[in-house]
Design a protein around this motif. Sequence first.
Motif, PDB file in Angstrom:
ATOM      1  N   ALA A  53       3.232  -0.861  -1.940  1.00 43.89           N
ATOM      2  CA  ALA A  53       2.220  -1.304  -0.980  1.00 43.89           C
ATOM      3  C   ALA A  53       0.994  -1.735  -1.763  1.00 43.89           C
ATOM      4  O   ALA A  53       0.866  -1.462  -2.967  1.00 43.89           O
ATOM      5  N   VAL A  54       0.119  -2.406  -1.079  1.00 42.36           N
ATOM      6  CA  VAL A  54      -1.158  -2.769  -1.680  1.00 42.36           C
ATOM      7  C   VAL A  54      -2.247  -2.487  -0.653  1.00 42.36           C
ATOM      8  O   VAL A  54      -2.064  -2.735   0.547  1.00 42.36           O
ATOM      9  N   ALA A  55      -3.343  -1.904  -1.108  1.00 41.49           N
ATOM     10  CA  ALA A  55      -4.503  -1.688  -0.249  1.00 41.49           C
ATOM     11  C   ALA A  55      -5.497  -2.817  -0.486  1.00 41.49           C
ATOM     12  O   ALA A  55      -5.815  -3.150  -1.634  1.00 41.49           O
ATOM     13  N   LEU A  56      -5.977  -3.398   0.587  1.00 43.70           N
ATOM     14  CA  LEU A  56      -7.002  -4.435   0.544  1.00 43.70           C
ATOM     15  C   LEU A  56      -8.323  -3.808   0.945  1.00 43.70           C
ATOM     16  O   LEU A  56      -8.396  -3.094   1.955  1.00 43.70           O
ATOM     17  N   LEU A  57      -9.388  -4.057   0.189  1.00 40.97           N
ATOM     18  CA  LEU A  57     -10.686  -3.433   0.423  1.00 40.97           C
ATOM     19  C   LEU A  57     -11.767  -4.497   0.536  1.00 40.97           C
ATOM     20  O   LEU A  57     -11.745  -5.496  -0.187  1.00 40.97           O
ATOM     21  N   PRO A  80      -1.964   5.553  -6.623  1.00 41.46           N
ATOM     22  CA  PRO A  80      -2.673   4.277  -6.632  1.00 41.46           C
ATOM     23  C   PRO A  80      -2.937   3.772  -8.045  1.00 41.46           C
ATOM     24  O   PRO A  80      -3.027   4.559  -8.986  1.00 41.46           O
ATOM     25  N   THR A  81      -3.077   2.469  -8.175  1.00 39.84           N
ATOM     26  CA  THR A  81      -3.523   1.873  -9.429  1.00 39.84           C
ATOM     27  C   THR A  81      -5.049   1.836  -9.444  1.00 39.84           C
ATOM     28  O   THR A  81      -5.704   2.285  -8.506  1.00 39.84           O
ATOM     29  N   ARG A  82      -5.597   1.267 -10.469  1.00 36.92           N
ATOM     30  CA  ARG A  82      -7.037   1.029 -10.487  1.00 36.92           C
ATOM     31  C   ARG A  82      -7.373  -0.115  -9.527  1.00 36.92           C
ATOM     32  O   ARG A  82      -6.497  -0.865  -9.088  1.00 36.92           O
ATOM     33  N   ARG A  83      -8.634  -0.234  -9.227  1.00 38.18           N
ATOM     34  CA  ARG A  83      -9.135  -1.280  -8.339  1.00 38.18           C
ATOM     35  C   ARG A  83      -9.273  -2.593  -9.114  1.00 38.18           C
ATOM     36  O   ARG A  83      -9.693  -2.600 -10.265  1.00 38.18           O
ATOM     37  N   TYR A  84      -8.921  -3.696  -8.468  1.00 33.88           N
ATOM     38  CA  TYR A  84      -8.986  -5.003  -9.140  1.00 33.88           C
ATOM     39  C   TYR A  84      -9.530  -6.033  -8.157  1.00 33.88           C
ATOM     40  O   TYR A  84      -9.044  -6.144  -7.030  1.00 33.88           O
ATOM     41  N   VAL A 114      -5.742  -2.625  -4.496  1.00 35.10           N
ATOM     42  CA  VAL A 114      -5.251  -1.444  -5.212  1.00 35.10           C
ATOM     43  C   VAL A 114      -3.752  -1.355  -4.961  1.00 35.10           C
ATOM     44  O   VAL A 114      -3.324  -1.327  -3.800  1.00 35.10           O
ATOM     45  N   GLY A 115      -2.966  -1.308  -6.022  1.00 38.49           N
ATOM     46  CA  GLY A 115      -1.538  -1.122  -5.853  1.00 38.49           C
ATOM     47  C   GLY A 115      -1.209   0.334  -5.540  1.00 38.49           C
ATOM     48  O   GLY A 115      -1.931   1.251  -5.956  1.00 38.49           O
ATOM     49  N   ILE A 116      -0.150   0.546  -4.778  1.00 37.92           N
ATOM     50  CA  ILE A 116       0.276   1.890  -4.407  1.00 37.92           C
ATOM     51  C   ILE A 116       1.785   1.978  -4.638  1.00 37.92           C
ATOM     52  O   ILE A 116       2.541   1.194  -4.078  1.00 37.92           O
ATOM     53  N   GLY A 117       2.192   2.910  -5.495  1.00 41.82           N
ATOM     54  CA  GLY A 117       3.595   2.988  -5.844  1.00 41.82           C
ATOM     55  C   GLY A 117       4.059   4.410  -6.103  1.00 41.82           C
ATOM     56  O   GLY A 117       3.295   5.365  -5.915  1.00 41.82           O
TER      57      GLY A 117
END
Length: 210
Positions: free
Chosen positions: A96-100, A156-160, A205-208
Amino acid sequence: MSAACAAATGILAGAGSFSPDRSEVLRYLGHRGQELGPELEGRLSAVMARAAAEVRPRWVWRACPVTPGPEGFVVGGTGLVLPGRSMEVLLGDARAVALLAVTCGPGPDAVAARDASRDPVGALVYDACAIDLVEQGADACNDAVDAWAAARGLVPTRRYSPGYGDLPLSVQPALLEALDAGRRLGVTLTESLLMVPMKSVTAVVGIGPA
Protein backbone atom coordinates in the motif's frame (compact mmCIF):
# COMPACT_ATOMS: atom_id res chain seq x y z
CA MET A 1 -2.28 -8.30 -1.44
CA SER A 2 -3.47 -8.63 2.14
CA ALA A 3 -7.02 -7.73 3.08
CA ALA A 4 -5.58 -5.11 5.42
CA CYS A 5 -4.30 -3.16 2.44
CA ALA A 6 -6.86 -4.10 -0.18
CA ALA A 7 -9.27 -1.38 0.96
CA ALA A 8 -8.38 2.27 1.40
CA THR A 9 -8.97 3.84 4.79
CA GLY A 10 -10.77 6.80 3.30
CA ILE A 11 -9.39 10.27 3.82
CA LEU A 12 -8.37 10.89 7.43
CA ALA A 13 -7.83 14.38 8.80
CA GLY A 14 -5.91 15.86 11.69
CA ALA A 15 -4.57 19.09 13.13
CA GLY A 16 -2.01 19.98 15.74
CA SER A 17 -0.75 22.78 17.91
CA PHE A 18 3.04 22.97 17.98
CA SER A 19 5.79 25.31 19.11
CA PRO A 20 8.65 26.20 16.77
CA ASP A 21 11.93 24.48 17.56
CA ARG A 22 14.53 27.19 18.19
CA SER A 23 17.42 25.24 16.69
CA GLU A 24 15.41 24.43 13.56
CA VAL A 25 14.26 28.03 13.15
CA LEU A 26 17.86 29.23 13.38
CA ARG A 27 18.91 26.59 10.86
CA TYR A 28 16.29 27.77 8.38
CA LEU A 29 17.56 31.31 8.93
CA GLY A 30 21.09 30.21 8.02
CA HIS A 31 22.45 30.76 11.51
CA ARG A 32 25.98 29.42 12.02
CA GLY A 33 26.39 29.77 15.75
CA GLN A 34 27.00 33.51 15.95
CA GLU A 35 26.15 35.32 19.17
CA LEU A 36 22.66 36.81 18.81
CA GLY A 37 22.73 39.26 21.68
CA PRO A 38 19.86 40.01 24.07
CA GLU A 39 17.87 42.16 21.65
CA LEU A 40 17.81 39.56 18.88
CA GLU A 41 17.21 36.76 21.38
CA GLY A 42 14.18 38.60 22.70
CA ARG A 43 12.92 39.26 19.20
CA LEU A 44 13.37 35.63 18.24
CA SER A 45 11.48 34.42 21.30
CA ALA A 46 8.63 36.88 20.71
CA VAL A 47 8.15 35.90 17.06
CA MET A 48 8.35 32.19 17.90
CA ALA A 49 5.66 32.64 20.56
CA ARG A 50 3.48 34.50 18.08
CA ALA A 51 3.88 31.80 15.45
CA ALA A 52 3.05 29.09 18.00
CA ALA A 53 -0.18 30.90 18.81
CA GLU A 54 -1.20 31.67 15.23
CA VAL A 55 0.01 28.81 13.04
CA ARG A 56 -1.82 25.49 13.36
CA PRO A 57 -0.90 22.85 10.78
CA ARG A 58 -3.69 20.69 9.39
CA TRP A 59 -3.38 17.51 7.36
CA VAL A 60 -5.17 14.77 5.50
CA TRP A 61 -3.91 11.34 4.52
CA ARG A 62 -5.15 8.23 2.82
CA ALA A 63 -3.84 4.69 2.43
CA CYS A 64 -4.41 3.00 -0.93
CA PRO A 65 -3.34 -0.27 -2.53
CA VAL A 66 -0.42 0.09 -4.92
CA THR A 67 0.71 -2.08 -7.83
CA PRO A 68 3.59 -1.75 -10.31
CA GLY A 69 2.68 -0.77 -13.85
CA PRO A 70 4.48 0.07 -17.09
CA GLU A 71 4.58 3.82 -16.31
CA GLY A 72 5.22 3.53 -12.56
CA PHE A 73 3.37 2.47 -9.43
CA VAL A 74 -0.39 2.69 -9.83
CA VAL A 75 -2.23 3.96 -6.74
CA GLY A 76 -5.55 2.14 -6.53
CA GLY A 77 -8.76 4.15 -6.45
CA THR A 78 -7.04 7.30 -7.74
CA GLY A 79 -5.65 8.67 -10.98
CA LEU A 80 -2.16 8.79 -9.49
CA VAL A 81 0.85 6.98 -10.96
CA LEU A 82 4.23 7.33 -9.20
CA PRO A 83 7.09 6.99 -11.70
CA GLY A 84 10.85 6.84 -11.39
CA ARG A 85 13.71 4.96 -9.85
CA SER A 86 13.11 6.60 -6.47
CA MET A 87 9.67 5.00 -6.33
CA GLU A 88 11.07 1.64 -7.41
CA VAL A 89 13.32 1.76 -4.36
CA LEU A 90 10.68 3.13 -2.00
CA LEU A 91 7.72 1.01 -3.12
CA GLY A 92 9.37 -2.13 -4.45
CA ASP A 93 8.00 -4.32 -1.63
CA ALA A 94 5.01 -2.15 -0.72
CA ARG A 95 1.47 -3.44 -0.51
CA ALA A 96 0.00 0.00 0.00
CA VAL A 97 1.01 3.60 -0.18
CA ALA A 98 -0.07 6.44 2.10
CA LEU A 99 -0.65 9.82 0.48
CA LEU A 100 -0.15 12.87 2.73
CA ALA A 101 -0.90 16.57 2.45
CA VAL A 102 -0.13 19.10 5.20
CA THR A 103 -0.55 22.86 5.30
CA CYS A 104 -0.19 25.81 7.64
CA GLY A 105 -2.87 27.65 5.69
CA PRO A 106 -2.65 31.15 4.18
CA GLY A 107 -1.66 32.93 7.40
CA PRO A 108 2.14 32.72 7.02
CA ASP A 109 1.91 33.89 3.39
CA ALA A 110 -0.16 36.89 4.47
CA VAL A 111 2.33 37.79 7.21
CA ALA A 112 5.22 37.60 4.73
CA ALA A 113 3.42 39.86 2.27
CA ARG A 114 2.40 42.38 4.92
CA ASP A 115 5.60 42.54 6.99
CA ALA A 116 8.33 42.08 4.38
CA SER A 117 8.91 45.83 3.99
CA ARG A 118 7.96 47.20 7.40
CA ASP A 119 9.53 44.44 9.53
CA PRO A 120 11.82 42.32 7.35
CA VAL A 121 13.59 40.62 10.26
CA GLY A 122 10.35 39.65 11.94
CA ALA A 123 8.94 38.43 8.63
CA LEU A 124 11.98 36.22 8.02
CA VAL A 125 11.81 34.72 11.51
CA TYR A 126 8.06 34.11 11.20
CA ASP A 127 8.60 32.43 7.84
CA ALA A 128 11.26 30.16 9.33
CA CYS A 129 8.88 29.29 12.18
CA ALA A 130 6.17 28.38 9.67
CA ILE A 131 8.57 26.12 7.77
CA ASP A 132 9.40 24.30 10.99
CA LEU A 133 5.73 24.05 11.98
CA VAL A 134 4.61 22.56 8.66
CA GLU A 135 7.39 19.98 9.00
CA GLN A 136 6.17 19.20 12.52
CA GLY A 137 2.70 18.76 11.07
CA ALA A 138 4.10 16.42 8.43
CA ASP A 139 5.81 14.41 11.18
CA ALA A 140 2.53 14.16 13.11
CA CYS A 141 0.68 13.02 10.00
CA ASN A 142 3.46 10.53 9.33
CA ASP A 143 3.07 9.23 12.90
CA ALA A 144 -0.60 8.51 12.16
CA VAL A 145 0.42 6.55 9.07
CA ASP A 146 3.02 4.62 11.06
CA ALA A 147 0.43 3.72 13.69
CA TRP A 148 -2.01 2.57 11.01
CA ALA A 149 0.66 0.35 9.48
CA ALA A 150 1.79 -1.07 12.83
CA ALA A 151 -1.78 -1.99 13.75
CA ARG A 152 -1.86 -4.18 10.65
CA GLY A 153 1.53 -5.79 11.21
CA LEU A 154 3.08 -3.76 8.41
CA VAL A 155 6.10 -1.49 8.19
CA PRO A 156 6.20 2.02 6.67
CA THR A 157 9.03 3.44 4.60
CA ARG A 158 10.41 6.92 5.02
CA ARG A 159 8.45 9.89 3.74
CA TYR A 160 9.17 11.03 0.17
CA SER A 161 7.89 14.22 -1.48
CA PRO A 162 7.31 15.14 -5.12
CA GLY A 163 10.19 17.21 -6.44
CA TYR A 164 12.84 15.11 -4.68
CA GLY A 165 14.98 12.68 -6.63
CA ASP A 166 13.22 11.73 -9.83
CA LEU A 167 9.66 11.90 -8.47
CA PRO A 168 8.36 14.79 -10.58
CA LEU A 169 6.15 17.66 -9.52
CA SER A 170 3.82 16.57 -12.30
CA VAL A 171 2.29 14.03 -9.88
CA GLN A 172 1.02 16.84 -7.66
CA PRO A 173 -2.39 17.41 -9.33
CA ALA A 174 -3.41 13.76 -9.06
CA LEU A 175 -2.01 13.46 -5.53
CA LEU A 176 -3.94 16.49 -4.28
CA GLU A 177 -7.08 15.34 -6.08
CA ALA A 178 -6.82 11.90 -4.47
CA LEU A 179 -6.83 13.63 -1.07
CA ASP A 180 -9.50 16.20 -1.97
CA ALA A 181 -6.91 18.65 -0.63
CA GLY A 182 -8.40 21.67 -2.35
CA ARG A 183 -11.70 21.36 -0.50
CA ARG A 184 -10.37 19.89 2.74
CA LEU A 185 -7.24 22.02 3.19
CA GLY A 186 -7.53 24.84 0.67
CA VAL A 187 -4.34 23.69 -1.08
CA THR A 188 -4.15 24.50 -4.79
CA LEU A 189 -1.41 24.60 -7.43
CA THR A 190 0.09 27.34 -9.54
CA GLU A 191 0.74 26.80 -13.26
CA SER A 192 4.29 25.77 -12.33
CA LEU A 193 2.87 23.14 -9.90
CA LEU A 194 3.94 24.95 -6.74
CA MET A 195 1.53 24.71 -3.84
CA VAL A 196 -0.55 27.56 -2.47
CA PRO A 197 -0.47 28.19 0.49
CA MET A 198 3.31 28.04 0.27
CA LYS A 199 3.76 26.41 3.68
CA SER A 200 2.34 23.11 2.46
CA VAL A 201 3.84 19.64 2.07
CA THR A 202 2.80 16.56 0.14
CA ALA A 203 4.44 13.16 0.45
CA VAL A 204 4.04 9.44 -0.04
CA VAL A 205 4.95 6.62 2.34
CA GLY A 206 5.22 3.00 1.28
CA ILE A 207 3.65 0.35 3.50
CA GLY A 208 4.77 -3.25 3.26
CA PRO A 209 5.58 -6.47 5.11
CA ALA A 210 8.10 -6.55 7.90
